[in-house]
Design a protein around this motif. Structure first.
Motif, mmCIF file in Angstrom:
data_model
loop_
_atom_site.group_PDB
_atom_site.id
_atom_site.type_symbol
_atom_site.label_atom_id
_atom_site.label_comp_id
_atom_site.label_asym_id
_atom_site.label_seq_id
_atom_site.Cartn_x
_atom_site.Cartn_y
_atom_site.Cartn_z
ATOM 1 N N PRO A 1 46.387 30.948 0.291
ATOM 2 C CA PRO A 1 46.635 31.323 -1.100
ATOM 3 C C PRO A 1 46.876 32.818 -1.236
ATOM 4 C CG PRO A 1 44.295 30.913 -0.727
ATOM 5 C CD PRO A 1 45.007 30.488 0.508
ATOM 6 N N LYS A 2 47.689 33.171 -2.215
ATOM 7 C CA LYS A 2 48.025 34.574 -2.445
ATOM 8 C C LYS A 2 47.188 35.078 -3.610
ATOM 9 C CE LYS A 2 52.718 33.735 -0.777
ATOM 10 N NZ LYS A 2 54.162 33.757 -1.094
ATOM 11 N N THR A 3 46.240 35.950 -3.326
ATOM 12 C CA THR A 3 45.266 36.343 -4.334
ATOM 13 C C THR A 3 45.337 37.809 -4.718
ATOM 14 O OG1 THR A 3 43.600 36.813 -2.640
ATOM 15 C CG2 THR A 3 43.640 34.579 -3.540
ATOM 16 N N VAL A 4 46.147 38.616 -4.039
ATOM 17 C CA VAL A 4 46.167 40.051 -4.306
ATOM 18 C C VAL A 4 46.944 40.328 -5.599
ATOM 19 C CG1 VAL A 4 46.766 42.331 -3.434
ATOM 20 C CG2 VAL A 4 46.043 40.528 -1.842
ATOM 21 N N ILE A 5 46.354 41.189 -6.442
ATOM 22 C CA ILE A 5 46.962 41.575 -7.706
ATOM 23 C C ILE A 5 47.584 42.960 -7.559
ATOM 24 C CG2 ILE A 5 46.528 42.073 -10.155
ATOM 25 C CD1 ILE A 5 43.991 40.279 -9.875
ATOM 26 N N ALA A 6 48.813 43.128 -8.024
ATOM 27 C CA ALA A 6 49.437 44.446 -8.109
ATOM 28 C C ALA A 6 49.390 44.885 -9.567
ATOM 29 C CB ALA A 6 50.876 44.404 -7.620
ATOM 30 N N ASN A 7 48.720 45.997 -9.835
ATOM 31 C CA ASN A 7 48.627 46.522 -11.192
ATOM 32 C C ASN A 7 49.754 47.522 -11.401
ATOM 33 O OD1 ASN A 7 47.957 47.602 -13.666
ATOM 34 N ND2 ASN A 7 46.064 48.583 -12.985
ATOM 35 N N LEU A 8 50.872 47.048 -11.978
ATOM 36 C CA LEU A 8 52.017 47.923 -12.241
ATOM 37 C C LEU A 8 51.774 48.607 -13.577
ATOM 38 C CD1 LEU A 8 55.068 45.801 -11.014
ATOM 39 C CD2 LEU A 8 53.467 47.222 -9.712
ATOM 40 N N PHE A 9 50.959 49.640 -13.544
ATOM 41 C CA PHE A 9 50.464 50.274 -14.756
ATOM 42 C C PHE A 9 51.590 50.943 -15.540
ATOM 43 C CE2 PHE A 9 48.329 54.012 -16.801
ATOM 44 C CZ PHE A 9 47.691 53.278 -17.790
#
Length: 483
Positions: A37-45
């Motif tokens: 599963p792909k669980t990493v979040i990218a926060n494109l602030f």
């Protein structure tokens, strides 16, 4: 012996350049595919919707990011500062980041790329009196009057401190009924307010949103957030912003029944260890340090608040050492990780790169002020490592008692990090991984049947030999095996 030193200042030019190398080109989806599963979040602030859509398609999806976190999409006060997005004046999906149609197009593009969308949801408050006039989309408002949405009776008026602002964080009533920095505090215990907030969140769900980051959750009772969640039209991922304060009556543990909670101690402690202490101390990092349970924790090295307001936080300015801390976070099994993607700022109030009207510029990575840490090679390539090792535990931990550590993740991956001021040479490392040749994903990546960087050979007994430069790392995983 380790020394207390500003690590970024002593990074060698070669290693720093390696760790902060950016990934400007993207492998084809077949080359970038990862297991698990792909669980990493990218926060494109503070990225605008057109740019988020493009990044999902061209980079986040192919590189294995599971989620993108976007900044608040509702209409807000006018201004150039970053925090105007956190001052709603209506729940129209119209902001300096784009229109409702652009927002929906962004969600669709991200879904097509296999990336889910998390919205930063501002539900604790509306605007403060530092701004005035119509909102971004023209809506009229005053501090306690938002025509057609809220009036004075829909807000808390706590009667404390002369201006209703929070002063004492050891007083639960104040924290959850007074105003945070003069922001009009919604009475989230009232049925009418809950219904209006749920209407906003359900509108976002109708546009395809997959989850919410609940801003300022600490300033709302956990039961109020539970009542909002019960009103949602479908199940979603939820993470709540609850900043831990030693001795304070409101704790992150109160909120875990609603979903994940940000574990703010993680990034603060990780920065202290990487800057001044021993990496050897990280052998039980997480619950062993008194943190909330791993399965409900969301972690990060920095976020948009801590990089501005928490002294000692590791940020993009720390270059190589920041990349190493993120590599550790993505390799270590505690919590679900969020990778920050920043823009350059010299003043804490500085907003994103924008035009004269305040409309956010398109994000072009590594130019125009956009730092794009999620594309740094040592960070981006560790997302695939994270996906490959999901569900495995830590094995074969090693440390030298000071600044050199190494560990495996089951039989799927292995990393060694050297934060000493000298190279570690001539050493072998024991893994549980299958024999074969692997790409070192800190310094390169798999490209077809070859590596763009160093190749690590694991023998039939699970051992490999490598040298690790000062303030550098080597990482391999089964998704980067070439033979």
């Amino acid at each position: 012996m380790p020394s207390c030193r500003p690590l970024a200042a002593v990074l060698s030019a070669v290693v720093l350049a390696t760790l902060t190398t950016t990934v400007a080109t993207v492998a084809t989806p077949s080359q970038a595919a990862t297991a698990g599963p792909k669980t990493v979040i990218a926060n494109l602030f503070e990225w605008n919707w057109t740019s988020v859509a493009s990044e999902c398609s061209s980079f986040l999806g192919p590189r294995g990011y599971g989620y993108v976190q976007v900044s608040p999409p509702q209409e807000h006060v006018r201004g150039q500062e970053w925090w105007v997005a956190y001052q709603p004046v209506s729940y129209r999906i119209e902001s300096r980041k784009g229109t409702r149609a652009q927002f929906q197009s962004m969600v669709s593009a991200c879904h097509a790329a296999g990336v889910k969308v998390i919205v930063d949801a501002v539900v604790n408050h509306m605007a403060n009196t530092d701004k005035s006039g119509p909102g971004w989309a023209g809506s009229a408002w005053t501090h306690y009057d938002y025509p057609g949405t809220y009036q004075s009776q829909d807000f808390h008026h706590c009667g404390r401190n002369g201006n209703d602002d929070i002063v004492n964080y050891n007083d639960r009533y104040e924290v959850q009924n007074c105003e945070l920095a003069n922001l009009a505090d919604l009475d989230t215990g009232a049925t009418y307010v809950r219904d209006r907030l749920a209407g906003y969140l359900n509108d976002l769900l109708s546009l395809g949103v997959d989850g919410f980051r609940m801003d300022a959750s600490k300033h709302m009772p956990a039961a109020d957030i539970a009542a909002l969640k019960a009103r949602l039209s479908r199940s979603v991922y939820m993470v709540q912003e609850v900043i831990y304060g030693a001795g304070e009556p409101i704790t992150p543990q109160e909120y875990t029944g609603n979903g994940d909670v940000h574990e703010f101690r993680y990034g603060k402690d990780l920065a202290r260890v990487f800057r001044n202490e021993r990496l050897a101390y990280l052998s039980n990092f997480g619950e062993g340090w008194g943190y909330i349970p791993s399965n409900v924790a969301n972690v990060f090295v920095d976020n948009h608040d801590t990089q501005r307001d928490v002294p000692g936080t590791l940020t993009y300015r720390d270059n190589g050492i920041y990349a190493l801390a993120n590599a550790f976070m993505l390799a270590w099994p505690y919590g679900s990780p969020t990778v920050m993607s920043s823009y350059e700022f010299t003043d804490r109030n500085q907003g994103p790169p924008s035009d004269a009207s305040g409309r956010t510029n398109n994000s072009t990575c590594f130019t125009g002020g956009w730092r794009c840490e999620h594309r740094w090679q040592a960070i981006a390539n560790m997302v695939a490592f994270r996906n490959a090792v999901t569900g495995t535990g830590v094995v074969n931990w090693y440390d030298n008692g000071f600044q050199h550590i190494a560990f495996g993740r089951g039989s799927a991956g292995y990393i060694t990090i050297n934060d000493e001021d000298f190279a570690v040479t001539g050493r072998s490392y024991h893994t549980n991984m299958p024999a074969g040749r692997y790409c070192d994903v800190i310094h390169g990546e798999k490209s077809g049947t070859t590596c763009t960087g160093p190749v690590i050979t694991v023998d039939a007994t699970g051992w490999f030999r490598t040298d690790v430069a000062a303030h550098d790392a080597v990482a391999i995983h089964t998704g980067a095996r070439i033979s």
